[in-house]
Scaffold this active site. Structure first.
Site, PDB file in Angstrom:
ATOM      1  N   HIS A   1       0.850  -1.185   0.000  1.00 53.30           N
ATOM      2  CA  HIS A   1       0.000   0.000   0.000  1.00 53.30           C
ATOM      3  C   HIS A   1       0.894   1.246   0.000  1.00 53.30           C
ATOM      4  O   HIS A   1       2.109   1.160   0.198  1.00 53.30           O
ATOM      5  CB  HIS A   1      -0.937   0.022   1.221  1.00 53.30           C
ATOM      6  CG  HIS A   1      -0.221  -0.065   2.526  1.00 53.30           C
ATOM      7  ND1 HIS A   1      -0.193  -1.193   3.298  1.00 53.30           N
ATOM      8  CD2 HIS A   1       0.530   0.851   3.186  1.00 53.30           C
ATOM      9  CE1 HIS A   1       0.519  -0.980   4.384  1.00 53.30           C
ATOM     10  NE2 HIS A   1       0.980   0.259   4.335  1.00 53.30           N
TER      11      HIS A   1
HETATM   12  C1  T46 Z   1       3.076   0.586   6.882  1.00 50.99           C
HETATM   13  C2  T46 Z   1       3.822  -0.658   7.168  1.00 50.99           C
HETATM   14  C3  T46 Z   1       5.303  -0.425   7.296  1.00 50.99           C
HETATM   15  C4  T46 Z   1      -4.158  -0.387  13.564  1.00 50.99           C
HETATM   16  O1  T46 Z   1      -5.268  -0.616  14.086  1.00 50.99           O
HETATM   17  N1  T46 Z   1      -3.422   0.692  13.982  1.00 50.99           N
HETATM   18  C5  T46 Z   1      -2.209   0.987  13.455  1.00 50.99           C
HETATM   19  O2  T46 Z   1      -1.584   1.968  13.872  1.00 50.99           O
HETATM   20  C6  T46 Z   1      -1.688   0.151  12.421  1.00 50.99           C
HETATM   21  C7  T46 Z   1      -0.335   0.452  11.798  1.00 50.99           C
HETATM   22  C8  T46 Z   1      -2.438  -0.922  12.009  1.00 50.99           C
HETATM   23  N2  T46 Z   1      -3.624  -1.168  12.579  1.00 50.99           N
HETATM   24  C9  T46 Z   1      -4.397  -2.367  12.133  1.00 50.99           C
HETATM   25  C10 T46 Z   1      -4.907  -2.344  10.714  1.00 50.99           C
HETATM   26  C11 T46 Z   1      -4.924  -3.822  10.347  1.00 50.99           C
HETATM   27  O3  T46 Z   1      -6.136  -4.389  10.795  1.00 50.99           O
HETATM   28  O4  T46 Z   1      -3.515  -3.478  12.237  1.00 50.99           O
HETATM   29  C12 T46 Z   1      -3.782  -4.420  11.203  1.00 50.99           C
HETATM   30  C13 T46 Z   1      -2.532  -4.712  10.390  1.00 50.99           C
HETATM   31  O5  T46 Z   1      -2.150  -3.537   9.660  1.00 50.99           O
HETATM   32  P1  T46 Z   1      -1.582  -3.608   8.155  1.00 50.99           P
HETATM   33  O6  T46 Z   1      -2.230  -4.713   7.426  1.00 50.99           O
HETATM   34  O7  T46 Z   1      -1.701  -2.234   7.571  1.00 50.99           O
HETATM   35  O8  T46 Z   1      -0.045  -3.974   8.441  1.00 50.99           O
HETATM   36  P2  T46 Z   1       1.182  -3.881   7.415  1.00 50.99           P
HETATM   37  O9  T46 Z   1       2.338  -4.511   8.100  1.00 50.99           O
HETATM   38  O10 T46 Z   1       0.829  -4.354   6.062  1.00 50.99           O
HETATM   39  O11 T46 Z   1       1.486  -2.293   7.278  1.00 50.99           O
HETATM   40  C14 T46 Z   1       1.947  -1.570   8.402  1.00 50.99           C
HETATM   41  C15 T46 Z   1       1.278  -0.194   8.470  1.00 50.99           C
HETATM   42  O12 T46 Z   1      -0.158  -0.344   8.505  1.00 50.99           O
HETATM   43  C16 T46 Z   1       1.651   0.672   7.290  1.00 50.99           C
HETATM   44  O13 T46 Z   1       1.275   2.007   7.551  1.00 50.99           O
HETATM   45  O14 T46 Z   1       3.569   1.463   6.203  1.00 50.99           O
HETATM   46  O15 T46 Z   1       3.353  -1.379   8.331  1.00 50.99           O
END
Ligand code: T46
Length: 140
Positions: A50
């Protein structure tokens, strides 16, 4: 490619171990509003895929290693994060993917904004369509 930058992290090592320092608007070029970390990745798992409309972040691998792929719609870059003395600054409007996590990897992220699901662009073609000079809000 100036929307992605490797930054050094001040790390003080003495006989007792290591201490690494992150200061808003100094070594970290934005006000830190949120900190999170990811760990416990199974072999072969990738994350990210993303871009963010507004958010800028600094990624630091405080344990283990991973490979980060970034793409600002013009240039793709790959960085291996394997040291707590290196941070990767990723400004807004940069596509990112994280691959090849080591089993012990702990990836810490310092973020310029509070969590906002509306800030995410999860479709690569939408990301390409949204990239414009006006969308590139953060400069060093
Ligand atoms: C990024 C990379 C490096 C929250 O509720 N609060 C938060 O602050 C974050 C970061 C995530 N979440 C929830 C949203 C999803 O349900 O945690 C779950 C996993 O998040 P995500 O699928 O976005 O995780 P990554 O590792 O793909 O991405 C994350 C960050 O979201 C993103 O901003 O740049 O790490």
């Amino acid at each position: 490619m100036d929307r992605v930058k490797e930054l050094s992290v001040t790390t003080i090592e003495d006989g007792r171990g290591e201490l690494s320092v992150f200061e808003s608007m100094k070594s970290v070029p934005f006000e830190i509003k949120r900190v999170y970390y990811i760990k416990g990745m199974q072999a072969g798992i990738s994350r990210g895929f993303h871009a963010h409309r507004k958010l800028s972040q600094m990624l630091i691998c405080i344990q283990g290693s991973c490979r980060v792929l970034t793409d600002d719609a013009f240039t793709k870059k790959e960085v291996i994060l394997s040291s707590n003395s290196k941070g990767l600054l990723i400004k807004n409007m940069v596509w990112r993917e994280m691959h090849d996590f080591s089993q012990d990897c702990i990836l810490m992220v310092l973020a310029s904004e509070l969590y906002d699901s509306e800030d995410y662009i999860c479709d690569y073609n939408c990301f390409l369509n949204e990239v414009s000079p006006a969308s590139l809000t953060m400069s060093l």
